[in-house]
Write a protein that holds these residues in place. Structure first.
Motif, PDB file in Angstrom:
ATOM      1  N   UNK A   1       0.829  -1.195   0.000  1.00 24.76           N
ATOM      2  CA  UNK A   1       0.000   0.000   0.000  1.00 24.76           C
ATOM      3  C   UNK A   1       0.872   1.256   0.000  1.00 24.76           C
ATOM      4  N   UNK A   2       0.456   2.227  -0.787  1.00 20.87           N
ATOM      5  CA  UNK A   2       1.208   3.460  -0.958  1.00 20.87           C
ATOM      6  C   UNK A   2       0.330   4.657  -0.569  1.00 20.87           C
ATOM      7  N   UNK A   3       0.937   5.728  -0.036  1.00 22.36           N
ATOM      8  CA  UNK A   3       2.346   5.817   0.352  1.00 22.36           C
ATOM      9  C   UNK A   3       2.667   4.919   1.539  1.00 22.36           C
ATOM     10  N   UNK A   4       3.911   4.470   1.623  1.00 25.85           N
ATOM     11  CA  UNK A   4       4.278   3.548   2.701  1.00 25.85           C
ATOM     12  C   UNK A   4       4.167   4.199   4.071  1.00 25.85           C
ATOM     13  N   UNK A   5       3.872   3.370   5.058  1.00 23.82           N
ATOM     14  CA  UNK A   5       3.840   3.813   6.451  1.00 23.82           C
ATOM     15  C   UNK A   5       2.871   4.963   6.681  1.00 23.82           C
ATOM     16  N   UNK A   6       1.773   4.923   5.965  1.00 24.81           N
ATOM     17  CA  UNK A   6       0.716   5.916   6.140  1.00 24.81           C
ATOM     18  C   UNK A   6      -0.521   5.213   6.690  1.00 24.81           C
ATOM     19  N   UNK A   7      -1.640   5.929   6.729  1.00 26.38           N
ATOM     20  CA  UNK A   7      -2.877   5.326   7.216  1.00 26.38           C
ATOM     21  C   UNK A   7      -3.626   4.561   6.126  1.00 26.38           C
ATOM     22  N   UNK A   8      -3.056   4.503   4.922  1.00 22.71           N
ATOM     23  CA  UNK A   8      -3.744   3.858   3.801  1.00 22.71           C
ATOM     24  C   UNK A   8      -3.993   2.381   4.083  1.00 22.71           C
ATOM     25  N   UNK A   9      -3.019   1.697   4.660  1.00 26.70           N
ATOM     26  CA  UNK A   9      -3.153   0.269   4.923  1.00 26.70           C
ATOM     27  C   UNK A   9      -4.406  -0.022   5.748  1.00 26.70           C
ATOM     28  N   UNK A  10      -4.533   0.629   6.889  1.00 27.60           N
ATOM     29  CA  UNK A  10      -5.665   0.342   7.776  1.00 27.60           C
ATOM     30  C   UNK A  10      -6.988   0.742   7.143  1.00 27.60           C
ATOM     31  N   UNK A  11      -7.009   1.853   6.456  1.00 28.56           N
ATOM     32  CA  UNK A  11      -8.263   2.342   5.906  1.00 28.56           C
ATOM     33  C   UNK A  11      -8.758   1.460   4.765  1.00 28.56           C
ATOM     34  N   UNK A  12      -7.849   1.020   3.925  1.00 32.64           N
ATOM     35  CA  UNK A  12      -8.248   0.128   2.826  1.00 32.64           C
ATOM     36  C   UNK A  12      -8.651  -1.230   3.374  1.00 32.64           C
ATOM     37  N   UNK A  13      -7.878  -1.741   4.313  1.00 31.82           N
ATOM     38  CA  UNK A  13      -8.199  -3.051   4.884  1.00 31.82           C
ATOM     39  C   UNK A  13      -9.582  -3.030   5.532  1.00 31.82           C
ATOM     40  N   UNK A  14      -9.882  -2.004   6.314  1.00 34.10           N
ATOM     41  CA  UNK A  14     -11.181  -1.907   6.977  1.00 34.10           C
ATOM     42  C   UNK A  14     -12.313  -1.751   5.971  1.00 34.10           C
ATOM     43  N   UNK A  15     -12.044  -1.033   4.889  1.00 42.03           N
ATOM     44  CA  UNK A  15     -13.066  -0.870   3.847  1.00 42.03           C
ATOM     45  C   UNK A  15     -13.365  -2.204   3.166  1.00 42.03           C
ATOM     46  N   UNK A  16     -12.336  -3.010   2.949  1.00 42.46           N
ATOM     47  CA  UNK A  16     -12.549  -4.323   2.339  1.00 42.46           C
ATOM     48  C   UNK A  16     -13.413  -5.205   3.242  1.00 42.46           C
ATOM     49  N   UNK A  17     -13.115  -5.211   4.518  1.00 45.31           N
ATOM     50  CA  UNK A  17     -13.926  -5.992   5.462  1.00 45.31           C
ATOM     51  C   UNK A  17     -15.377  -5.517   5.429  1.00 45.31           C
TER      52      UNK A  17
END
Length: 465
Positions: free
Chosen positions: A402-418
């Protein structure tokens, strides 16, 4: 009825119990009040395989036997699965999956405990040959085991352990670099041990080539097959692998904390005896005579210590029976290659997909390739795929950086997928893993996952405007 391998729209086995959208807490719009009851898009078999109906039934049978036979179930079992021989029900199937004889395989323990047993047997450092070669950023439990074994023998892990990392700007290791390093450092290396499939990147290491290179330098070669068994075909005996360990709750679907296993090549049968003996590794012909002196079962099963959990073993058995019914790893691998390629094709069509070279440049610019920097970076949300593009260099899993690295994108995308009913998993610092499993996933799962990922990024982008 034989399974239909050609139609990716059809579930290969209907034996799997997949959670519904409601079960996982998805917040999707219901169509006629029924969509929440549909099965979710489960792409997380690389972390925990789903429950099978077969395993559920076998577990209930064993609970019933426990209730009606109690201790007699060890020797007299209504389903001919006497508990004292329960591992014999799965050993032939495990041997077939890893490419070994039954004597070379033991169903026992857990992965890290088995790894310590194998390192105790095979890691015999000398002042000239004491190093352990592994991939950088191996699964942490493996790293802890390597370091503790080095310390146990009086060595500083910083000096004894060689961690191979990808070239600057790359995310996976090159076969030529691994083989070259083994040739260069071989005289000082006691043990070469890699993961069959790397847990973070999804890279399938060339096991045969690495084993051959290690043996040519006189090194012991072992493998952690946690992400390989049930995922890719293997031939451990023919490749001359010395030992291997695995868990069974990922692609083998045995359940959380399921029983582990190990492989020991039969060439060691007469020259290497278990150092940490237990009564279940003793010759079964005299085991219950309780002799004071240990007499090891020849081969891998001599490393058993305690009797295996019957419930954990039959849970594994239910899944392995399904593997056998669909033809084991040959046809499963063919279907897996197609499914993962279909998912990949849809992902790279996303307007948020960033080609790997561009993503690498972003990471280098921000100084986060080594994942030592943890400051959130500004930039447009997007993703790349760090798993090798070559289908022969990966298993089922695709790792999305997930980009940009070490941002909040990872958690937000993961939660949206769930929220949309798509279950993958996140691995810090920057990866979401999506894994279409050949046994229970379909083309529709791949299509839905790609579509929901697009919506997740669209929602994230709108929120930032």
């Amino acid at each position: 009825m034989s399974p239909d391998w050609s139609d990716l729209n059809v579930v290969l086995s209907r034996e799997f119990i997949i959670p519904t959208n409601k079960d996982i807490g998805a917040k999707i719009q219901q169509e006629n009040g029924e969509e929440s009851l549909y099965r979710c898009t489960y792409l997380c078999g690389n972390s925990l395989g789903p429950l099978t109906k077969r395993s559920k039934a076998l577990l209930q049978e064993e609970l019933d036997v426990w209730g009606t036979r109690a201790v007699q179930g060890h020797f007299a079992h209504p389903y001919d699965r006497e508990w004292m021989n329960i591992a014999d029900t799965v050993t032939p199937l495990l041997a077939e999956l890893v490419g070994a004889s039954e004597k070379e395989v033991a169903c026992m323990g857990t992965l890290t405990a088995n790894l310590h047993l194998m390192m105790a047997a095979f890691y015999k450092p000398t002042p000239q040959r004491f190093k352990i070669l592994c991939e950088g950023s191996a699964f942490p439990s493996d790293q802890y085991a390597f370091a503790s074994q080095a310390r146990l023998h009086g060595y500083d892990p910083n000096e004894a352990i060689i961690e191979m990392r990808p070239r600057e700007g790359e995310f996976t290791l090159r076969e030529s670099d691994i083989v070259d390093l083994i040739a260069k450092e071989g005289p000082s290396i006691s043990m070469v041990i890699f993961s069959g499939v790397q847990y973070y990147t999804g890279q399938l290491f060339p096991m045969k080539a690495i084993t051959t290179a290690a043996k040519a330098q006189g090194c012991v070669c072992g493998w952690d097959l946690a992400h390989a068994i049930g995922n890719v075909p293997m031939a451990l005996h023919d490749w001359d692998v010395d030992f291997a360990v695995w868990c069974s709750y990922k692609y083998l679907n045995s359940g959380p904390g399921g029983i582990g296993g190990l492989f020991v090549h039969n060439k060691w049968e007469n020259s290497l005896l278990p150092q940490y003996a237990g009564w279940w590794g003793h010759d079964p012909a005299t085991r219950f005579a309780m002799p004071p002196r240990f007499s090891a079962i020849p081969g891998a099963q001599g490393y058993q210590q305690s009797n295996p959990s019957v419930l954990a073993t039959v849970s594994l058995l239910g899944s392995l029976q399904i593997f056998k019914e669909v033809g084991m790893m040959g046809p499963l691998r063919n279907r897996s290659l197609r499914l993962t390629s279909e998912l990949e094709m849809r992902l790279i069509k996303s307007r948020f997909y960033v080609p790997i070279n561009e993503a690498s440049a972003q990471c280098l610019l921000r100084g986060v390739v080594d994942r030592k920097e943890h400051t959130a970076q500004q930039g447009q949300p997007g993703f790349t795929i760090i798993t090798p593009r070559d289908p022969e260099s990966r298993g089922s899993q695709l790792s999305l950086l997930l980009l940009p690295p070490n941002s909040d994108v990872l958690d937000r995308v993961f939660n949206a997928l769930i929220a949309m009913g798509v279950v993958g998993d996140e691995r810090r610092p920057n990866v979401i893993r999506l894994t279409p499993a050949a046994l229970y996933n379909t083309l529709g799962d791949c299509e839905r996952a790609a579509s929901c990922l697009e919506k997740a990024f669209e929602g994230l982008t709108k929120a930032r405007l």
